[in-house]
Design a protein around this motif. Structure first.
Motif, PDB file in Angstrom:
ATOM      1  N   VAL A  49      22.978  26.304  25.085  1.00  7.73           N
ATOM      2  CA  VAL A  49      23.676  26.587  23.837  1.00  7.73           C
ATOM      3  C   VAL A  49      24.474  25.349  23.452  1.00  7.73           C
ATOM      4  N   ASN A  50      24.431  25.040  22.173  1.00  5.28           N
ATOM      5  CA  ASN A  50      25.202  23.919  21.641  1.00  5.28           C
ATOM      6  C   ASN A  50      26.408  24.443  20.876  1.00  5.28           C
ATOM      7  N   ALA A  51      27.595  23.942  21.215  1.00  4.59           N
ATOM      8  CA  ALA A  51      28.797  24.244  20.436  1.00  4.59           C
ATOM      9  C   ALA A  51      28.775  23.325  19.217  1.00  4.59           C
ATOM     10  N   ALA A  52      28.053  23.758  18.194  1.00  2.00           N
ATOM     11  CA  ALA A  52      27.774  22.911  17.028  1.00  2.00           C
ATOM     12  C   ALA A  52      28.867  23.060  15.972  1.00  2.00           C
ATOM     13  N   ASN A  53      28.744  22.287  14.908  1.00  2.80           N
ATOM     14  CA  ASN A  53      29.599  22.526  13.742  1.00  2.80           C
ATOM     15  C   ASN A  53      28.709  23.045  12.608  1.00  2.80           C
ATOM     16  N   ARG A  54      29.317  23.430  11.481  1.00  4.95           N
ATOM     17  CA  ARG A  54      28.558  24.157  10.468  1.00  4.95           C
ATOM     18  C   ARG A  54      27.424  23.350   9.844  1.00  4.95           C
ATOM     19  N   PHE A  75      17.211  16.219  15.363  1.00  5.90           N
ATOM     20  CA  PHE A  75      18.064  15.948  14.202  1.00  5.90           C
ATOM     21  C   PHE A  75      17.347  16.328  12.907  1.00  5.90           C
ATOM     22  N   TRP A  76      16.084  15.902  12.789  1.00  3.97           N
ATOM     23  CA  TRP A  76      15.355  16.184  11.548  1.00  3.97           C
ATOM     24  C   TRP A  76      15.105  17.672  11.384  1.00  3.97           C
ATOM     25  N   LYS A  77      14.811  18.343  12.478  1.00  7.64           N
ATOM     26  CA  LYS A  77      14.607  19.791  12.417  1.00  7.64           C
ATOM     27  C   LYS A  77      15.916  20.478  12.019  1.00  7.64           C
ATOM     28  N   SER A  78      17.022  20.019  12.617  1.00  5.59           N
ATOM     29  CA  SER A  78      18.320  20.629  12.320  1.00  5.59           C
ATOM     30  C   SER A  78      18.659  20.502  10.835  1.00  5.59           C
ATOM     31  N   THR A  80      16.705  20.772   8.396  1.00  4.49           N
ATOM     32  CA  THR A  80      15.991  21.784   7.605  1.00  4.49           C
ATOM     33  C   THR A  80      16.592  23.178   7.790  1.00  4.49           C
ATOM     34  N   LEU A  81      17.502  23.334   8.713  1.00  5.39           N
ATOM     35  CA  LEU A  81      18.084  24.660   8.965  1.00  5.39           C
ATOM     36  C   LEU A  81      19.218  24.994   7.992  1.00  5.39           C
ATOM     37  N   ASN A  82      19.631  24.029   7.183  1.00  7.53           N
ATOM     38  CA  ASN A  82      20.687  24.253   6.182  1.00  7.53           C
ATOM     39  C   ASN A  82      22.011  24.720   6.758  1.00  7.53           C
ATOM     40  N   GLY A  83      22.382  24.199   7.883  1.00  6.02           N
ATOM     41  CA  GLY A  83      23.691  24.543   8.452  1.00  6.02           C
ATOM     42  C   GLY A  83      23.717  25.942   9.045  1.00  6.02           C
ATOM     43  N   CYS A  84      24.908  26.351   9.446  1.00  3.16           N
ATOM     44  CA  CYS A  84      25.045  27.640  10.125  1.00  3.16           C
ATOM     45  C   CYS A  84      26.471  28.125   9.914  1.00  3.16           C
ATOM     46  N   LYS A  90      21.524  29.561  15.512  1.00  2.00           N
ATOM     47  CA  LYS A  90      20.147  29.231  15.139  1.00  2.00           C
ATOM     48  C   LYS A  90      19.475  28.517  16.303  1.00  2.00           C
ATOM     49  N   ILE A  91      18.141  28.610  16.353  1.00  2.00           N
ATOM     50  CA  ILE A  91      17.430  28.060  17.514  1.00  2.00           C
ATOM     51  C   ILE A  91      16.484  26.930  17.099  1.00  2.00           C
TER      52      ILE A  91
END
Ligand code: ADP
Length: 205
Positions: A49-54, A75-78, A80-84, A90-91
Motif C-alpha cells: 500500500v502506498n500512502a499517496a497524496n490526492r 507514473f504514467w499509469k497513475s 490516467t487514474l485522475n487522482g484519488c 486505487k490499484i
C-alpha cells in the motif's frame, strides 16, 4: 517475515493488561498478521500500500520511495487514474517493484479540530485498501503507517485505527480471503508503538 504467533514467542509483552484488551483472543488470526521493520519497497508480495497524496503523482516519504522503485510506467499509469479522494484507494501493477501490485490510498492530513472526521477517513483508507485487495485476488498485503509522516497523524491513534480496521476486516466474510496483513514500520519509535498496541487488538490468548 514473522507472524504474530511467532512474534509472541519471542516478545516480552509490554501492554496486554486485561482491561486494555478490547478483543477476544483468536489464535487463527495470529498466523495472518505480521509486524515488519524495514523498507516496504523491498517486499516481494502480492501488494504494498502506498500512502499517496490526492494527485497520485508521487511525493515525499514512502510515496517517493514507491514511485522511484516502481519506475516511470507506474507514473504514467497513475496519471490516467485522475487522482484519488481522501479515504479512497486505487490499484496499479507494481511495475519494477518486487511487489505485484500497488494499492494507492490517500490518508487524511491530520488536524486536531476535526479529529472524528480524520479518524473515519484513516479507517476508510485501510478498509478500502483491504477491499480492493480482495477484489483483485490479493492474498498478502503490506501497509506503511499511513498519514503519520508528512500528514502528522499522531502515531498511537493511527496505529489503533490500523490494527482495529485490520482485525475487523480479517474477521469479516471477505477478509477470509486474505492470508496475511503485514504492518511495515520504518522507525524504532513506530515499531515500539505497534509492539505495545498489537496485544490489545490481537491478544496472544
Ligand atoms: P503521509 O504523507 O501519509 O504522512 P509519509 O510517507 O510521510 O506519509 O509517512 C508514512 C510513514 O511511512 C512514516 O512512518 C514513514 O516513516 C514511513 N516510511 C517512509 N519511507 C518508508 C519506506 N521506504 N518503507 C516503509 N515505510 C516508510
Amino acid at each position: 517475515i514473522k507472524t504474530l504467533a511467532e512474534f509472541y514467542r519471542t516478545l516480552v509483552l509490554k501492554a496486554a493488561t486485561p482491561e486494555k484488551v478490547r478483543h477476544q483472543p483468536d489464535p487463527a488470526l495470529l498466523d495472518r498478521v505480521s509486524l515488519f521493520q524495514g523498507d516496504i519497497t523491498r517486499l516481494e508480495i502480492d501488494a504494498i500500500v502506498n500512502a499517496a497524496n490526492r494527485s497520485l503523482l508521487g511525493g515525499g516519504g514512502v510515496d517517493g520511495a514507491i514511485h522511484a522503485s516502481a519506475g516511470p510506467e507506474n507514473f504514467w499509469k497513475s496519471r490516467t487514474l485522475n487522482g484519488c479522494l481522501t479515504g479512497e484507494s486505487k490499484i496499479t501493477r507494481g511495475y519494477n517493484l518486487p511487489a505485484s501490485h500497488i494499492i494507492h490510498t490517500v490518508g487524511p492530513i491530520y488536524s486536531s479540530r476535526d479529529k472524528a472526521e480524520k479518524a473515519e477517513l484513516l479507517e476508510s483508507s485501510y478498509r478500502t485498501s483491504l477491499e480492493l485487495a480482495v477484489e483483485n485476488g490479493i492474498r498478502h498485503i503490506a501497509f506503511p503507517s499511513i498519514s503519520t509522516g508528512v500528514y502528522s497523524y499522531p502515531v498511537a491513534d493511527a496505529t489503533r485505527i490500523a490494527l482495529n480496521t485490520a482485525r475487523t476486516f480479517l474477521e469479516s466474510e471477505n477478509g477470509n480471503k486474505l492470508e496475511r496483513v503485514i504492518f511495515v514500520v520504518w522507525s524504532n519509535k513506530d515499531k515500539g508503538v505497534y509492539e505495545e498496541l498489537i496485544p490489545e487488538f490481537f491478544p496472544p490468548g
